[in-house]
Each structure stands twice: as structure tokens, then as C-alpha cells.
Motif scaffolding. Structure first.
Motif, PDB file in Angstrom:
ATOM      1  N   LEU A 100      27.620  44.341  41.375  1.00 23.86           N
ATOM      2  CA  LEU A 100      28.647  43.403  41.960  1.00 23.86           C
ATOM      3  C   LEU A 100      28.693  42.939  43.151  1.00 23.86           C
ATOM      4  CD1 LEU A 100      31.160  41.655  41.227  1.00 23.86           C
ATOM      5  CD2 LEU A 100      32.450  43.877  41.935  1.00 23.86           C
ATOM      6  N   ARG A 101      28.284  43.793  44.364  1.00 26.16           N
ATOM      7  CA  ARG A 101      27.798  43.418  45.619  1.00 26.16           C
ATOM      8  C   ARG A 101      26.563  42.662  45.779  1.00 26.16           C
ATOM      9  NH1 ARG A 101      29.981  46.246  49.888  1.00 26.16           N
ATOM     10  NH2 ARG A 101      27.952  46.069  51.105  1.00 26.16           N
ATOM     11  N   LEU A 102      25.670  42.872  44.963  1.00 30.63           N
ATOM     12  CA  LEU A 102      24.480  42.039  44.944  1.00 30.63           C
ATOM     13  C   LEU A 102      24.925  40.697  44.474  1.00 30.63           C
ATOM     14  CD1 LEU A 102      21.318  42.440  45.976  1.00 30.63           C
ATOM     15  CD2 LEU A 102      20.841  42.976  43.193  1.00 30.63           C
ATOM     16  N   THR A 103      25.578  40.475  43.283  1.00 24.51           N
ATOM     17  CA  THR A 103      25.665  39.225  42.792  1.00 24.51           C
ATOM     18  C   THR A 103      26.818  38.535  43.869  1.00 24.51           C
ATOM     19  OG1 THR A 103      25.835  40.333  40.555  1.00 24.51           O
ATOM     20  CG2 THR A 103      26.887  38.287  40.988  1.00 24.51           C
ATOM     21  N   GLU A 104      27.751  39.026  44.336  1.00 29.76           N
ATOM     22  CA  GLU A 104      28.462  38.087  45.492  1.00 29.76           C
ATOM     23  C   GLU A 104      27.750  38.102  46.675  1.00 29.76           C
ATOM     24  OE1 GLU A 104      32.789  40.564  44.315  1.00 29.76           O
ATOM     25  OE2 GLU A 104      31.493  41.319  46.254  1.00 29.76           O
ATOM     26  N   THR A 105      26.796  39.039  47.191  1.00 34.66           N
ATOM     27  CA  THR A 105      26.018  38.539  48.129  1.00 34.66           C
ATOM     28  C   THR A 105      25.104  37.048  47.873  1.00 34.66           C
ATOM     29  OG1 THR A 105      26.107  40.695  49.012  1.00 34.66           O
ATOM     30  CG2 THR A 105      24.232  39.132  50.026  1.00 34.66           C
ATOM     31  N   ASP A 166      32.774  42.357  54.725  1.00 37.07           N
ATOM     32  CA  ASP A 166      32.472  42.636  53.098  1.00 37.07           C
ATOM     33  C   ASP A 166      32.061  41.522  52.215  1.00 37.07           C
ATOM     34  OD1 ASP A 166      32.668  43.742  50.467  1.00 37.07           O
ATOM     35  OD2 ASP A 166      34.781  44.067  50.308  1.00 37.07           O
ATOM     36  N   PRO A 167      30.902  41.769  51.489  1.00 35.01           N
ATOM     37  CA  PRO A 167      30.423  40.630  50.795  1.00 35.01           C
ATOM     38  C   PRO A 167      31.201  39.982  49.909  1.00 35.01           C
ATOM     39  CG  PRO A 167      29.220  42.534  50.223  1.00 35.01           C
ATOM     40  CD  PRO A 167      30.219  43.058  51.372  1.00 35.01           C
ATOM     41  N   GLY A 168      31.968  40.791  49.347  1.00 34.05           N
ATOM     42  CA  GLY A 168      33.316  40.389  48.253  1.00 34.05           C
ATOM     43  C   GLY A 168      34.142  39.491  48.968  1.00 34.05           C
ATOM     44  N   LEU A 169      34.236  39.498  50.221  1.00 33.16           N
ATOM     45  CA  LEU A 169      35.257  38.604  50.949  1.00 33.16           C
ATOM     46  C   LEU A 169      34.433  37.344  51.459  1.00 33.16           C
ATOM     47  CD1 LEU A 169      37.492  41.253  52.626  1.00 33.16           C
ATOM     48  CD2 LEU A 169      37.937  40.090  50.596  1.00 33.16           C
ATOM     49  N   LEU A 170      33.165  37.626  51.833  1.00 32.17           N
ATOM     50  CA  LEU A 170      32.488  36.576  52.731  1.00 32.17           C
ATOM     51  C   LEU A 170      32.307  35.408  51.384  1.00 32.17           C
ATOM     52  CD1 LEU A 170      30.728  35.486  54.666  1.00 32.17           C
ATOM     53  CD2 LEU A 170      28.607  36.572  53.696  1.00 32.17           C
ATOM     54  N   LEU A 171      32.282  35.441  49.990  1.00 31.87           N
ATOM     55  CA  LEU A 171      31.952  34.606  48.972  1.00 31.87           C
ATOM     56  C   LEU A 171      33.237  33.776  49.136  1.00 31.87           C
ATOM     57  CD1 LEU A 171      30.770  33.298  46.588  1.00 31.87           C
ATOM     58  CD2 LEU A 171      31.579  35.289  45.034  1.00 31.87           C
ATOM     59  N   PRO A 172      34.476  34.254  48.884  1.00 28.68           N
ATOM     60  CA  PRO A 172      35.582  33.198  48.673  1.00 28.68           C
ATOM     61  C   PRO A 172      35.764  32.570  50.143  1.00 28.68           C
ATOM     62  CG  PRO A 172      36.337  35.622  48.844  1.00 28.68           C
ATOM     63  CD  PRO A 172      34.904  35.778  48.445  1.00 28.68           C
ATOM     64  N   ALA A 173      35.215  33.060  51.099  1.00 24.08           N
ATOM     65  CA  ALA A 173      35.556  32.268  52.485  1.00 24.08           C
ATOM     66  C   ALA A 173      34.832  31.144  52.603  1.00 24.08           C
ATOM     67  CB  ALA A 173      35.129  33.262  53.631  1.00 24.08           C
ATOM     68  N   TRP A 174      33.501  31.204  51.989  1.00 23.22           N
ATOM     69  CA  TRP A 174      32.485  29.778  51.923  1.00 23.22           C
ATOM     70  C   TRP A 174      32.682  28.900  50.938  1.00 23.22           C
ATOM     71  CZ3 TRP A 174      30.146  27.840  55.812  1.00 23.22           C
ATOM     72  CH2 TRP A 174      29.930  28.819  57.013  1.00 23.22           C
ATOM     73  N   VAL A 175      33.518  29.765  49.751  1.00 23.71           N
ATOM     74  CA  VAL A 175      33.962  28.750  48.901  1.00 23.71           C
ATOM     75  C   VAL A 175      35.048  27.806  49.332  1.00 23.71           C
ATOM     76  CG1 VAL A 175      35.167  28.706  46.451  1.00 23.71           C
ATOM     77  CG2 VAL A 175      33.367  29.986  46.903  1.00 23.71           C
ATOM     78  N   GLY A 176      35.983  28.485  50.019  1.00 24.48           N
ATOM     79  CA  GLY A 176      37.021  27.639  50.835  1.00 24.48           C
ATOM     80  C   GLY A 176      36.499  26.602  51.631  1.00 24.48           C
ATOM     81  N   ILE A 177      35.543  27.153  52.469  1.00 30.90           N
ATOM     82  CA  ILE A 177      34.991  26.286  53.438  1.00 30.90           C
ATOM     83  C   ILE A 177      34.119  24.802  52.823  1.00 30.90           C
ATOM     84  CG2 ILE A 177      33.155  25.846  55.315  1.00 30.90           C
ATOM     85  CD1 ILE A 177      33.730  28.799  56.151  1.00 30.90           C
ATOM     86  N   ALA A 178      33.597  25.136  51.628  1.00 31.92           N
ATOM     87  CA  ALA A 178      32.842  23.878  51.212  1.00 31.92           C
ATOM     88  C   ALA A 178      33.831  23.199  50.296  1.00 31.92           C
ATOM     89  CB  ALA A 178      31.807  24.706  49.938  1.00 31.92           C
ATOM     90  N   THR A 179      35.014  23.841  49.930  1.00 28.75           N
ATOM     91  CA  THR A 179      36.077  23.054  49.404  1.00 28.75           C
ATOM     92  C   THR A 179      36.700  22.117  50.625  1.00 28.75           C
ATOM     93  OG1 THR A 179      36.609  24.516  47.870  1.00 28.75           O
ATOM     94  CG2 THR A 179      38.288  22.990  47.992  1.00 28.75           C
ATOM     95  N   ILE A 180      36.923  22.509  51.583  1.00 28.61           N
ATOM     96  CA  ILE A 180      37.482  21.750  52.896  1.00 28.61           C
ATOM     97  C   ILE A 180      36.598  20.610  53.161  1.00 28.61           C
ATOM     98  CG2 ILE A 180      38.155  21.997  55.094  1.00 28.61           C
ATOM     99  CD1 ILE A 180      39.175  24.819  54.532  1.00 28.61           C
TER     100      ILE A 180
END
Length: 260
Positions: A100-105, A166-180
Motif C-alpha cells: 500500500l505504501r509503495l502504491t501510494e508513493t 507519510d506517503p499516504g498523506l502526500l498523495l491526497p495533498a498533491w491530488v488537491g494541489i492538482a485540482t486547485i
């Protein structure tokens, strides 16, 4: 020798001969081809802006991809290397948490690249509009200002979401940035009919979303108890086993000779 005048019997006068002159209208020359490169912005070349401004404008435009590299790819690669080293210490044993961590990263890296493209694309569109309405000096100041604002907001978004830990929190952060970034682009360019650029921005966001959905679905089903009972999975595993046996027989691999 000039043609003699013609005598007209109707009015008793001499008429001058009519000379027909054919004028060939040549089509206008085609517009000059604008040579464009990474260091020569298209609008700057088309508007005839002096060449010594091209490098400055390109450098200010490239500043937009610095935040995804500093606060995105740097953290994602650090998490990836740490996971690989941790897996090597455990002799390659892969737990569901590790996958899971590898997928999220991996997905975080994809969204960082998508955000970098969107930021560069958004900045390039703004630079084109500013070069038409303002001087190169004013455009450079605006490009530098918007790049600094993007870097400041990016650092705070990653910090507030805990993406640097945490890579699990890095993913939603950059999804939000791309959405913005996508929302800001469509909001600022809504009055301009540029279908090609609009389609490109939507395509990048859609491709990243599709890859994320497929990767998370595959991980969810691969870690679920009883997923082997799915007919498609069973047939795929059986086909892989048969292909493996065929390859072993063709290559002539044996337990005695190869130490298997």
C-alpha cells in the motif's frame, strides 16, 4: 510603332484604339514561420520582443515547476528509497502495508508530475496574456510573483496535510494541489476560446485520476481474502503457470544443473 486611330462612320470622328492591360494579382506571401524552442516563448517570438528577454521569460516560467520538485518528488523519492531499504532488511517479504505504501508513493509521484505540468501550462497561458497587455519587465515581475505564491501555498498545503511525514498523506495533498491548479486555470481562462489548451489540461487530470483508480482497485482486490476465487484471476494464474513451464522446458532449466 503605335496603332493608327480608327475612323468611325457613325459620328465622323477618329476613335482611339482601346488597349487592354492585364494585371496579375499575386497572392500575399505566407506568414513567416515562428521558430519556437524551450528558451523562446511562442508569444514573445510572435510579438517581436527582443531576444535578450526570451531567456528571462523562460526562466521565470520554469520557476512554476520548482514546488512540485521540492515539496513533491523529493519527499516521494525519499519514501520510496526508505521502503526499498526496509524491504531489503526483511529479505524481500512484502506485507499488505508495504504494497500500500509503495502504491501510494508511486501515485504521489504521478500526481506531482501532473501538477508540475499543470503549473507550467497555467503559467505559460498567463505569460501569453501578460505579454500582449504589458511590457516584458512587468511580465517578468508578475511571473516571479505568481511562482513565489505557488511555492508558498504548496509548502503550506503539504505541511498542513502531513504529506512530508507519510506517503499516504502526500498523495491526497498533491491530488488537491492538482485540482486547485485545474480549477484556477479554467476560472481564469473561461472567457478565452482555446479548446486545444483546455483539452490538454483536462486530459492530464483525467489520465492521472484513471491511473490512481486502477492502481488502488488492484491493490484493494489483491489484498482481499478470497480474491483467488475470482475466475479471471484463477485463469490468469493458471495461464502464467503454463507459460512458465513452457519457458523452463524450452530453456532446458533443471534442478540438478541450475541449483533450483
Amino acid at each position: 510603332m503605335a496603332n493608327p486611330p480608327l475612323y468611325s462612320e457613325s459620328n465622323g470622328t477618329y476613335d482611339k484604339p482601346q488597349v487592354q492591360v492585364q494585371v496579375q494579382v499575386q497572392p500575399p506571401p505566407p506568414p513567416p514561420v515562428v521558430a519556437v524552442s524551450l528558451l523562446q516563448p511562442r508569444v514573445a517570438v510572435a510579438l517581436g520582443i527582443p531576444k535578450h528577454w526570451h531567456h528571462t521569460l523562460s526562466a521565470c516560467r520554469l520557476l512554476s515547476i520548482v514546488p512540485p520538485i521540492v515539496w513533491g518528488l523529493r519527499f516521494a523519492l525519499r519514501f520510496l528509497v526508505a521502503d526499498i531499504l526496509r524491504s531489503a532488511q526483511h529479505h524481500g517479504s512484502h506485507s499488505p502495508t508495504f504494497t500500500l505504501r509503495l502504491t501510494e508513493t508511486a501515485l504521489a509521484i504521478i500526481w506531482c508530475c501532473a501538477s508540475a505540468y499543470l503549473a507550467f501550462f497555467f503559467t505559460d497561458c498567463l505569460m501569453s496574456r501578460w505579454l500582449i497587455n504589458y511590457t516584458p519587465q512587468a511580465t517578468v515581475v508578475r511571473l516571479f510573483t505568481i511562482s513565489c505564491a505557488f511555492a508558498y501555498l504548496t509548502s503550506w498545503i503539504v505541511y498542513l496535510t502531513g504529506g512530508s511525514q507519510d506517503p499516504g498523506l502526500l498523495l491526497p495533498a498533491w491530488v488537491g494541489i492538482a485540482t486547485i491548479l485545474t480549477t484556477c486555470y479554467h476560472f481564469t481562462q473561461r472567457k478565452i476560446k482555446i479548446r486545444k489548451e483546455t483539452f490538454a489540461s483536462i486530459s492530464v487530470f483525467s489520465i492521472a485520476s484513471f491511473i490512481s483508480m486502477v492502481a488502488l482497485l488492484l491493490h484493494s482486490h489483491s489484498t482481499r481474502v478470497g480474491y483467488q476465487d475470482v475466475p479471471l484471476v484463477a485463469l490468469t494464474k493458471r495461464a502464467a503457470q503454463i507459460a512458465g513451464h513452457i519457458v523452463v522446458r524450452v530453456l532446458g532449466v533443471t534442478r540438478d544443473m541450475d541449483g533450483l
